[in-house]
Write a protein that holds these residues in place. Structure first.
Motif, PDB file in Angstrom:
ATOM      1  N   UNK A   1      34.032  31.832  46.563  1.00 19.36           N
ATOM      2  CA  UNK A   1      33.529  33.590  45.685  1.00 19.36           C
ATOM      3  C   UNK A   1      35.186  33.262  44.270  1.00 19.36           C
ATOM      4  N   UNK A   2      35.179  33.028  42.642  1.00 17.54           N
ATOM      5  CA  UNK A   2      35.904  33.598  42.109  1.00 17.54           C
ATOM      6  C   UNK A   2      35.629  35.072  42.001  1.00 17.54           C
ATOM      7  N   UNK A   3      36.563  35.912  42.662  1.00 12.14           N
ATOM      8  CA  UNK A   3      36.814  37.317  42.569  1.00 12.14           C
ATOM      9  C   UNK A   3      37.566  37.839  41.448  1.00 12.14           C
ATOM     10  N   UNK A   4      38.538  36.890  40.915  1.00 11.22           N
ATOM     11  CA  UNK A   4      39.536  37.622  39.979  1.00 11.22           C
ATOM     12  C   UNK A   4      40.361  36.814  39.000  1.00 11.22           C
ATOM     13  N   UNK A   5      40.170  36.490  37.428  1.00  8.15           N
ATOM     14  CA  UNK A   5      40.121  35.285  36.847  1.00  8.15           C
ATOM     15  C   UNK A   5      41.671  34.694  37.009  1.00  8.15           C
ATOM     16  N   UNK A   6      41.851  33.768  36.575  1.00  8.36           N
ATOM     17  CA  UNK A   6      42.996  32.936  36.009  1.00  8.36           C
ATOM     18  C   UNK A   6      43.435  31.776  37.116  1.00  8.36           C
TER      19      UNK A   6
ATOM     20  N   UNK B   1      35.527  42.363  49.280  1.00  8.35           N
ATOM     21  CA  UNK B   1      36.723  42.743  50.625  1.00  8.35           C
ATOM     22  C   UNK B   1      38.191  43.062  49.766  1.00  8.35           C
ATOM     23  N   UNK B   2      38.824  43.569  50.633  1.00  6.01           N
ATOM     24  CA  UNK B   2      40.469  44.348  50.324  1.00  6.01           C
ATOM     25  C   UNK B   2      40.705  43.316  49.385  1.00  6.01           C
ATOM     26  N   UNK B   3      41.453  41.590  49.391  1.00  6.43           N
ATOM     27  CA  UNK B   3      41.356  40.687  49.030  1.00  6.43           C
ATOM     28  C   UNK B   3      40.943  40.902  47.986  1.00  6.43           C
ATOM     29  N   UNK B   4      39.646  41.129  46.969  1.00  8.53           N
ATOM     30  CA  UNK B   4      39.177  41.244  45.548  1.00  8.53           C
ATOM     31  C   UNK B   4      39.560  41.717  45.035  1.00  8.53           C
TER      32      UNK B   4
ATOM     33  N   UNK C   1      42.965  44.736  41.220  1.00 10.39           N
ATOM     34  CA  UNK C   1      43.779  45.703  40.763  1.00 10.39           C
ATOM     35  C   UNK C   1      44.657  45.101  40.321  1.00 10.39           C
ATOM     36  N   UNK C   2      45.109  43.975  40.330  1.00 12.07           N
ATOM     37  CA  UNK C   2      46.636  43.655  39.873  1.00 12.07           C
ATOM     38  C   UNK C   2      47.082  42.604  39.041  1.00 12.07           C
ATOM     39  N   UNK C   3      45.791  42.499  39.193  1.00  9.00           N
ATOM     40  CA  UNK C   3      45.386  40.616  37.878  1.00  9.00           C
ATOM     41  C   UNK C   3      45.885  39.872  38.582  1.00  9.00           C
ATOM     42  N   UNK C   4      46.175  39.552  39.760  1.00 11.99           N
ATOM     43  CA  UNK C   4      45.943  38.250  40.419  1.00 11.99           C
ATOM     44  C   UNK C   4      44.780  37.752  40.511  1.00 11.99           C
ATOM     45  N   UNK C   5      45.188  35.818  40.307  1.00  7.29           N
ATOM     46  CA  UNK C   5      43.812  34.888  40.534  1.00  7.29           C
ATOM     47  C   UNK C   5      43.886  35.125  41.747  1.00  7.29           C
ATOM     48  N   UNK C   6      42.401  35.226  42.806  1.00  8.87           N
ATOM     49  CA  UNK C   6      41.875  35.098  43.500  1.00  8.87           C
ATOM     50  C   UNK C   6      41.176  34.352  44.254  1.00  8.87           C
TER      51      UNK C   6
ATOM     52  N   UNK D   1      53.690  25.884  52.869  1.00 10.78           N
ATOM     53  CA  UNK D   1      55.295  25.140  51.936  1.00 10.78           C
ATOM     54  C   UNK D   1      54.854  24.224  50.768  1.00 10.78           C
ATOM     55  N   UNK D   2      53.225  23.463  51.033  1.00 12.49           N
ATOM     56  CA  UNK D   2      53.250  22.772  50.179  1.00 12.49           C
ATOM     57  C   UNK D   2      52.331  22.969  49.021  1.00 12.49           C
ATOM     58  N   UNK D   3      52.031  22.660  48.223  1.00  9.79           N
ATOM     59  CA  UNK D   3      51.342  22.828  46.516  1.00  9.79           C
ATOM     60  C   UNK D   3      49.765  23.322  46.735  1.00  9.79           C
ATOM     61  N   UNK D   4      49.393  24.177  46.075  1.00 11.52           N
ATOM     62  CA  UNK D   4      47.715  24.264  45.963  1.00 11.52           C
ATOM     63  C   UNK D   4      47.764  24.432  44.813  1.00 11.52           C
ATOM     64  N   UNK D   5      47.065  24.434  44.163  1.00 14.14           N
ATOM     65  CA  UNK D   5      46.273  25.177  42.619  1.00 14.14           C
ATOM     66  C   UNK D   5      44.768  25.635  43.422  1.00 14.14           C
ATOM     67  N   UNK D   6      44.380  27.574  42.264  1.00 14.80           N
ATOM     68  CA  UNK D   6      43.794  28.123  42.429  1.00 14.80           C
ATOM     69  C   UNK D   6      43.056  28.559  41.288  1.00 14.80           C
ATOM     70  N   UNK D   7      41.194  27.959  41.253  1.00 15.08           N
ATOM     71  CA  UNK D   7      41.145  28.778  39.696  1.00 15.08           C
ATOM     72  C   UNK D   7      40.113  29.920  40.224  1.00 15.08           C
ATOM     73  N   UNK D   8      40.957  30.909  40.234  1.00 15.66           N
ATOM     74  CA  UNK D   8      39.984  33.050  40.449  1.00 15.66           C
ATOM     75  C   UNK D   8      39.026  32.621  38.970  1.00 15.66           C
ATOM     76  N   UNK D   9      39.317  31.959  38.131  1.00 20.40           N
ATOM     77  CA  UNK D   9      37.798  31.979  37.596  1.00 20.40           C
ATOM     78  C   UNK D   9      36.852  31.239  37.887  1.00 20.40           C
TER      79      UNK D   9
END
Length: 654
Positions: free
Chosen positions: A150-155, A209-212, A217-222, A248-256
């Motif tokens: 779910x795209x709950x916080x953009x960026x 949810x708590x994470x969303x 609230x704090x403008x974090x992509x999620x 430790x491995x790299x991932x990229x998340x698209x909150x938008x």
């Protein structure tokens, strides 16, 4: 049926950029399912123009007809059966934020819709897109998809996977790593890791949810609820199908978009100078009646605010200027002073710093109002932490026992005396609840020389800048007033200082004195307070805290989340103004204040100033302006226009 038959989907404009051109995919000798299922390589719609030119021309004519009829970009499905075109379906097309803005503006320019409709069609979240890092489209095209949620916080956010809050915080703060915190779901005791992380990913949870909630609230992509991910906290790894990703491995998340990618994707900051966005916001400005100002403490913030369309500074927090490393020692000396002469010496050293700070703001805001709030936080915030001081004292005493010579002993004794003095003063200033203690106007009455110095700095800066040919409009704000007598006493002293400075400089400055309404008692007695103030600025952060009896800093990491998840509160009152409680206090204060002083300027300067729902309420309550972070100014401009258009409900085209 044969090669004279085809099927496809198309849009009347580009859904990614908004460009006015047909775009779509089709297949010959195929079923419609084949086009959307991805089992066959589709052809670009432009190929149809070469393959079946007459049918393409007919399709193009119908597409334009449909768009003109519905006055909206269309998403169409079609079939060609043995050389005959059939239109199966049309509906409003989905589009990106950039496309939504461009399509709305160009349709207005083409006469399909009026400007009012164009402004209505663009949502605040569309403008928000231009203010968040996003993934480069080329990087997305080559990105390896891991999961969807779910795209709950953009960026867009890129980081190394950390499976718990402590690890996320340690990596981010101590090692400077970019981190994505990954959890099955988050809880209040995970907040410190969430704040340290670049973005948040959970395998469970929904939009409330708590994470969303915390991410927004704090403008974090999620991205939350990515159910295809299995997280093994014991082995510090997560599995998606056959792919296992270790901590430790790299991932990229698209909150938008609500998508998770493997590895590091390139990000880009969307251009707030997008020509279609600039044009749309100019139209929005012509509709709104609510002013949009900005909270800015330094000239660099003010420049960004002006660039983004702010009409003034609604809040300059003057105490932030004292935290600079070259000023803090003088301010601490002022706090530590036992005699008035020592305090005056420290304040005299601070005066040039403050004067130059204010002059910088006045220069940037040439011709625009600048509201400067006199120092507000408790004094103990400027002293070292009491616990840290005790630990440092203990360490110094241990060193003293092992000092190699008299010179070292003398130096250590000097340090111990200084630390001990700091400890005693920090202890004397310590309060059980500093948010309700010696701050705001109370501090100005307790140490009148401090606020007098600030007013002198403000007016010396204003006079200096006026002599440079710059138009200056200072407004001095006295915070945390609860009783009219506080304002009377403080304003009398401060206006006397302002008159003295102007007489010394031979310059007359037009100015205003006002106060923050951030306590319920001030709202209830606003008619009496307005007799001694030219403006009210509602400090909605503190007004919400004191109305609810809730500490924002504690609640947002604790029970407030549970209140929202459980439906006890419909929304976070620190993010969206509480209409029934805080809203009523603001309404009462505005009405009572203007009954005493009809031309009373009223605005808000809390975090709510950039929230569209709160902006709509401020419009309804007849406020003069809202003030928000410079980054929220474009959103506030559009939201204020929406509020005005919602009220009129009439078509409008210039």
């Amino acid at each position: 049926m044969d090669d004279d038959s085809a099927t496809g989907v198309a849009m009347t404009r580009n859904g990614s950029t908004g460009e006015r051109q047909l775009e779509g995919d089709y297949l010959t000798n195929a079923q419609g399912e084949d086009v959307v299922a991805g089992i066959r390589m589709t052809k670009d719609l432009s190929e149809l123009k070469k393959e079946m030119p007459d049918l393409y021309a007919e399709f193009e004519r119908i597409a334009l007809l449909l768009e003109k009829h519905y006055r909206e970009m269309q998403d169409m499905e079609f079939t060609i059966e043995k050389g005959k075109l059939w239109m199966l379906q049309t509906r409003d097309g989905k589009r990106t934020a950039q496309a939504a803005v461009r399509i709305a503006v160009e349709m207005a320019d083409e006469g399909l819709i009026d400007r009012q409709t164009a402004v209505r069609r663009v949502k605040p979240e569309h403008v928000d897109f231009f203010l968040h890092p996003q993934f480069d489209p080329a990087a997305l095209a080559g990105g390896k998809l891991l999961a969807r949620g779910l795209n709950v916080s953009p960026g867009g956010a890129v980081g190394q996977v950390a499976f718990d809050a402590n690890m996320a915080e340690a990596w981010a703060k101590n090692e400077g790593k970019a981190v994505i915190m990954v959890r099955p779901e988050t809880k209040p005791d995970d907040v410190h890791g969430m704040l340290a992380a670049e973005g948040i990913l959970t395998s469970r949870g929904g939009r409330t949810s708590h994470a969303a909630l915390v991410a927004r609230q704090f403008g974090k992509p999620a991205v939350v609820g990515a159910s295809a991910i299995t997280i093994d906290l014991t082995n510090r790894e997560m599995t998606i199908g056959e792919r296992t990703i270790h901590e430790g491995e790299w991932i990229s998340i698209d909150g938008t978009a609500g998508v998770v990618y493997e590895g590091q994707l390139a990000t880009m900051v969307p251009d707030i100078k997008d020509p279609w966005l600039i044009k749309l916001l100019d139209w929005a400005d012509s509709f709104r009646t609510l002013g949009v100002w900005a909270n800015a403490d330094y000239p660099r913030d003010a420049r960004r605010a002006v660039e983004y369309g702010a009409q003034g500074i609604g809040l300059c927090r003057s105490e932030h200027m004292f935290f600079e490393t070259d000023r803090l020692p003088y301010f601490q000396k002022m706090i530590m002073a036992d005699y008035p002469v020592e305090r005056r010496e420290a304040l005299a050293a601070l005066l040039p710093f403050q004067r130059e700070d204010f002059a910088g703001l006045f220069r940037v805001m040439d011709g625009r109002p600048v509201i400067i709030r006199l120092i507000d936080p408790p004094l103990h915030e400027f002293l070292p932490d009491l616990v840290e001081l005790v630990a440092e004292l203990a360490d110094l005493k241990i060193q003293l026992k092992h000092a190699p010579d008299m010179a070292a002993i003398d130096a250590l004794l000097s340090d111990i005396r200084q630390k001990e003095q700091l400890r005693k003063r920090a202890l004397s200033l310590r309060e059980a609840n500093p948010m309700l203690g010696l701050r705001g106007v109370r501090l100005g009455i307790y140490i009148p020389e401090l606020t007098s110095m600030q007013v002198r700095a403000i007016f010396e800066a204003a006079c200096m800048v006026v002599k440079e040919g710059i138009d200056v409009h200072p407004e001095v704000m006295i915070p945390l007033t609860s009783h009219v007598n506080e304002l009377i006493r403080q304003r009398t002293v401060l206006e006397g200082e302002a008159r003295t400075v102007m007489a010394e400089q031979g310059v007359t400055i037009g100015y205003k004195f006002g106060t923050m309404i951030e306590l319920p008692r001030a709202a209830l007695t606003a008619d009496r307070i307005a007799e001694h103030a030219e403006f009210f600025s509602f400090g909605t952060n503190d007004l919400t805290q004191t109305t609810f009896g809730i500490s924002r800093d504690d609640a947002e990491a604790g029970f407030l989340i549970e209140y929202m998840e459980g439906g006890i509160l419909p929304a976070n009152p620190f993010a969206t103004l509480d209409r029934d409680g805080v809203g009523q206090l603001i309404d009462m204060a505005v009405r009572k204040g203007r009954a005493s002083k009809p031309d009373l300027e009223c605005g808000i300067c809390g975090e709510h100033g950039g929230d569209p729902q709160s902006i709509a309420l401020c419009h309804q309550l007849g406020l003069t302006y809202v003030s928000c972070s410079p980054f929220r100014v474009p959103i506030a401009r559009l939201a204020a226009a929406h509020a005005a258009l919602q009220e009129t409900g009439r078509p409008h085209d210039e």
